[in-house]
Design a protein around this motif. Structure first.
Motif, PDB file in Angstrom:
ATOM      1  N   ASP A   1       0.800  -1.222   0.000  1.00  0.00           N
ATOM      2  CA  ASP A   1       0.000   0.000   0.000  1.00  0.00           C
ATOM      3  C   ASP A   1       0.832   1.270   0.000  1.00  0.00           C
ATOM      4  OD1 ASP A   1      -2.313  -1.485  -0.002  1.00  0.00           O
ATOM      5  OD2 ASP A   1      -2.549  -1.452   2.188  1.00  0.00           O
ATOM      6  N   ASP A   2       2.140   1.154   0.251  1.00  0.00           N
ATOM      7  CA  ASP A   2       2.976   2.354   0.301  1.00  0.00           C
ATOM      8  C   ASP A   2       3.384   2.848  -1.082  1.00  0.00           C
ATOM      9  OD1 ASP A   2       4.579   0.064  -0.012  1.00  0.00           O
ATOM     10  OD2 ASP A   2       6.342   1.108   0.771  1.00  0.00           O
ATOM     11  N   TRP A   3       2.987   2.142  -2.137  1.00  0.00           N
ATOM     12  CA  TRP A   3       3.277   2.609  -3.493  1.00  0.00           C
ATOM     13  C   TRP A   3       2.386   3.803  -3.813  1.00  0.00           C
ATOM     14  CZ3 TRP A   3       6.514   0.299  -7.408  1.00  0.00           C
ATOM     15  CH2 TRP A   3       7.288  -0.775  -6.929  1.00  0.00           C
ATOM     16  N   GLN A   4       3.000   4.888  -4.267  1.00  0.00           N
ATOM     17  CA  GLN A   4       2.265   6.098  -4.610  1.00  0.00           C
ATOM     18  C   GLN A   4       1.710   5.992  -6.038  1.00  0.00           C
ATOM     19  OE1 GLN A   4       4.833   9.492  -3.958  1.00  0.00           O
ATOM     20  NE2 GLN A   4       5.816   8.477  -2.230  1.00  0.00           N
ATOM     21  N   VAL A   5       0.657   6.735  -6.301  1.00  0.00           N
ATOM     22  CA  VAL A   5       0.004   6.713  -7.613  1.00  0.00           C
ATOM     23  C   VAL A   5       0.209   8.054  -8.311  1.00  0.00           C
ATOM     24  CG1 VAL A   5      -2.186   6.463  -8.841  1.00  0.00           C
ATOM     25  CG2 VAL A   5      -1.717   5.056  -6.811  1.00  0.00           C
ATOM     26  N   ARG A   6       0.700   8.002  -9.535  1.00  0.00           N
ATOM     27  CA  ARG A   6       0.842   9.186 -10.366  1.00  0.00           C
ATOM     28  C   ARG A   6       0.011   8.979 -11.637  1.00  0.00           C
ATOM     29  NH1 ARG A   6       2.435  10.440  -6.188  1.00  0.00           N
ATOM     30  NH2 ARG A   6       4.496  11.214  -5.569  1.00  0.00           N
ATOM     31  N   GLU A   7      -0.759   9.982 -12.020  1.00  0.00           N
ATOM     32  CA  GLU A   7      -1.690   9.820 -13.137  1.00  0.00           C
ATOM     33  C   GLU A   7      -1.445  10.858 -14.222  1.00  0.00           C
ATOM     34  OE1 GLU A   7      -5.786   9.460 -11.993  1.00  0.00           O
ATOM     35  OE2 GLU A   7      -5.268   8.863  -9.939  1.00  0.00           O
ATOM     36  N   GLY A   8      -1.974  10.567 -15.410  1.00  0.00           N
ATOM     37  CA  GLY A   8      -2.016  11.531 -16.494  1.00  0.00           C
ATOM     38  C   GLY A   8      -0.690  12.164 -16.820  1.00  0.00           C
ATOM     39  N   ALA A   9      -0.682  13.520 -16.847  1.00  0.00           N
ATOM     40  CA  ALA A   9       0.521  14.258 -17.248  1.00  0.00           C
ATOM     41  C   ALA A   9       1.678  14.017 -16.289  1.00  0.00           C
ATOM     42  CB  ALA A   9       0.203  15.748 -17.331  1.00  0.00           C
ATOM     43  N   GLU A  10       1.372  13.843 -14.999  1.00  0.00           N
ATOM     44  CA  GLU A  10       2.432  13.599 -14.024  1.00  0.00           C
ATOM     45  C   GLU A  10       3.106  12.253 -14.301  1.00  0.00           C
ATOM     46  OE1 GLU A  10       3.118  13.874  -9.179  1.00  0.00           O
ATOM     47  OE2 GLU A  10       1.083  13.782 -10.018  1.00  0.00           O
ATOM     48  N   SER A  11       2.323  11.251 -14.637  1.00  0.00           N
ATOM     49  CA  SER A  11       2.878   9.949 -15.014  1.00  0.00           C
ATOM     50  C   SER A  11       3.689  10.057 -16.295  1.00  0.00           C
ATOM     51  CB  SER A  11       1.741   8.938 -15.200  1.00  0.00           C
ATOM     52  OG  SER A  11       2.214   7.726 -15.749  1.00  0.00           O
ATOM     53  N   ALA A  12       3.145  10.759 -17.286  1.00  0.00           N
ATOM     54  CA  ALA A  12       3.845  10.903 -18.567  1.00  0.00           C
ATOM     55  C   ALA A  12       5.194  11.588 -18.393  1.00  0.00           C
ATOM     56  CB  ALA A  12       2.976  11.683 -19.550  1.00  0.00           C
ATOM     57  N   GLU A  13       5.264  12.570 -17.496  1.00  0.00           N
ATOM     58  CA  GLU A  13       6.529  13.259 -17.253  1.00  0.00           C
ATOM     59  C   GLU A  13       7.571  12.322 -16.658  1.00  0.00           C
ATOM     60  OE1 GLU A  13       8.222  17.239 -14.902  1.00  0.00           O
ATOM     61  OE2 GLU A  13       6.107  16.689 -14.790  1.00  0.00           O
ATOM     62  N   LEU A  14       7.153  11.440 -15.764  1.00  0.00           N
ATOM     63  CA  LEU A  14       8.082  10.454 -15.199  1.00  0.00           C
ATOM     64  C   LEU A  14       8.688   9.591 -16.294  1.00  0.00           C
ATOM     65  CD1 LEU A  14       6.139   9.160 -12.052  1.00  0.00           C
ATOM     66  CD2 LEU A  14       8.222  10.535 -12.061  1.00  0.00           C
ATOM     67  N   TRP A  15       7.844   9.153 -17.214  1.00  0.00           N
ATOM     68  CA  TRP A  15       8.329   8.225 -18.245  1.00  0.00           C
ATOM     69  C   TRP A  15       9.106   8.925 -19.344  1.00  0.00           C
ATOM     70  CZ3 TRP A  15       9.007   3.384 -17.397  1.00  0.00           C
ATOM     71  CH2 TRP A  15       8.330   2.818 -16.311  1.00  0.00           C
ATOM     72  N   ALA A  16       8.850  10.208 -19.561  1.00  0.00           N
ATOM     73  CA  ALA A  16       9.700  10.970 -20.486  1.00  0.00           C
ATOM     74  C   ALA A  16      11.123  11.005 -19.952  1.00  0.00           C
ATOM     75  CB  ALA A  16       9.152  12.374 -20.675  1.00  0.00           C
ATOM     76  N   GLY A  17      11.269  11.135 -18.627  1.00  0.00           N
ATOM     77  CA  GLY A  17      12.593  11.123 -18.024  1.00  0.00           C
ATOM     78  C   GLY A  17      13.286   9.782 -18.161  1.00  0.00           C
TER      79      GLY A  17
END
Length: 359
Positions: free
Chosen positions: A236-252
């Motif tokens: 349960d300690d895994w954080q959730v990132r969605e949409g543009a915030e998720s896309a920015e992580l994967w661009a990196g």
């Protein structure tokens, strides 16, 4: 040399008297080589785009940014998530779709959608004799016995000059969610492998800067269900990132931004997932793990080439992407086993008998 048509390119190759170095946008060159530069950026333009059929036919010199903008207008994309390595390599220029195919450039989504070559439907090229060759979609002349799509994708221009490629494209998903877990490398990489082995159709699995990243994409309801199921499985300690915030992580992750500006040589290692951590612990340096550990981007001081290639022997291969001072003479590509080298030499004799593209 900058041909603007396929026949013009054919004549240039026929008339060449020395080595030819093929260049698109100049962003993905691993080594400079020798010979006259053959600039393919004049061979651009969209030949056919059928969004309903998920099919795109485009000249090899077309800028990647133009292709991506065209697809985005129809909420479509290239499934293999092309990396932009200019920041990592300290280069400028503009990637071309031909350069993407020639290097088989593939990003984080490879774990789900395959590599660039897996999206190719057909291609056109000019070989070392000046012959115009076609294979796959929109065929005029096939070369019996060779799967040119697989040969040319990743050949880095060693067998001929791409002039046109046909690609299967992909619809953009409704939703995207990334689970972020602050973990040590051992635990984080184990979580990535667990996620990839699950039934939840993972589209990204990376570890960088002390955090594990797991991405799911698709229909809204499906993404919610899969992300929740993964959290229950992983913690349960895994954080959730969605949409543009998720896309920015994967661009990196895609562009390996964690290694930008670091001194030393940059290596690209493709290895068995289960060997990734031990290999990096043995070599040291700063690493970004993608493909669940199957791809490692590694920054190391110069002078480590022998150690790197010895370490990956039997578990993968290593390419020197950006040499630091002192490593300029190190071959970018790994040495081939004798049997593979013999096959490579035979293919080059067939497609490039004069050795124009061997520089």
């Amino acid at each position: 040399m900058r041909p603007r048509t396929e026949p013009e390119l054919s004549e240039m190759i026929r008339g060449a008297t020395g080595p030819v170095r093929v260049r698109g946008g100049g962003t993905r060159v691993v080594s400079q080589g020798l010979g006259a530069v053959l600039d393919t950026t004049g061979l651009g333009g969209v030949q056919l785009y059928e969004p309903g059929a998920l099919t795109l036919v485009v000249g090899a010199g077309t800028p990647l940014a133009e292709v991506e903008a065209l697809l985005a207008g129809e909420r479509q994309r290239l499934s293999f998530e092309v990396p932009d390595l200019r920041g990592l390599l300290g280069r400028e220029g503009q990637s071309t779709i031909g350069g993407v195919v020639a290097t088989n450039a593939s990003g984080p989504r490879r774990v789900q959608s395959g590599a660039c070559r897996d999206s190719l439907l057909g291609l056109r090229c000019v070989d070392g004799t000046g012959m115009i060759v076609k294979n796959g979609g929109r065929v005029m002349k096939n070369v019996t016995g060779y799967d040119l799509i697989k040969l040319m994708a990743g050949a880095r221009g060693a067998l001929g000059v791409l002039t046109e490629v046909s690609l299967r494209v992909q619809a953009m998903p409704e939703a995207e969610v990334t689970l972020v877990g602050e973990r040590g490398a051992k635990e984080g990489l184990a979580a990535l492998r667990q996620a990839l082995g699950s039934p939840y159709d993972i589209s990204g699995a990376a570890f960088e800067r002390g955090r594990a990243l797991i991405r799911v994409e698709g229909m809204e309801g499906s993404v919610r269900y899969r992300a929740d199921a993964l959290r229950r499985r992983l913690g349960d300690d895994w954080q959730v990132r969605e949409g543009a915030e998720s896309a920015e992580l994967w661009a990196g992750v895609r562009d390996v931004s964690a290694l930008w500006g670091l001194d030393g040589s940059i290596w690209r290692l493709v290895v068995k997932q289960t060997e990734a951590l031990a290999l990096v612990e043995r070599l040291g340096g700063t690493a970004v793990f993608d493909w669940g550990g199957g791809l490692i981007w590694l920054a190391l001081p110069a002078g480590q080439a022998e150690a790197v290639r010895a370490a990956v022997a039997g578990v993968g291969h290593a390419t020197l992407i950006r040499p630091a001072p002192g490593d300029e003479a190190v071959p970018a590509l790994p040495p081939e086993p004798a049997a593979v080298a013999a096959l490579t030499a035979a293919l080059r004799r067939k497609f490039d008998p004069r050795g124009l593209f061997a520089a």
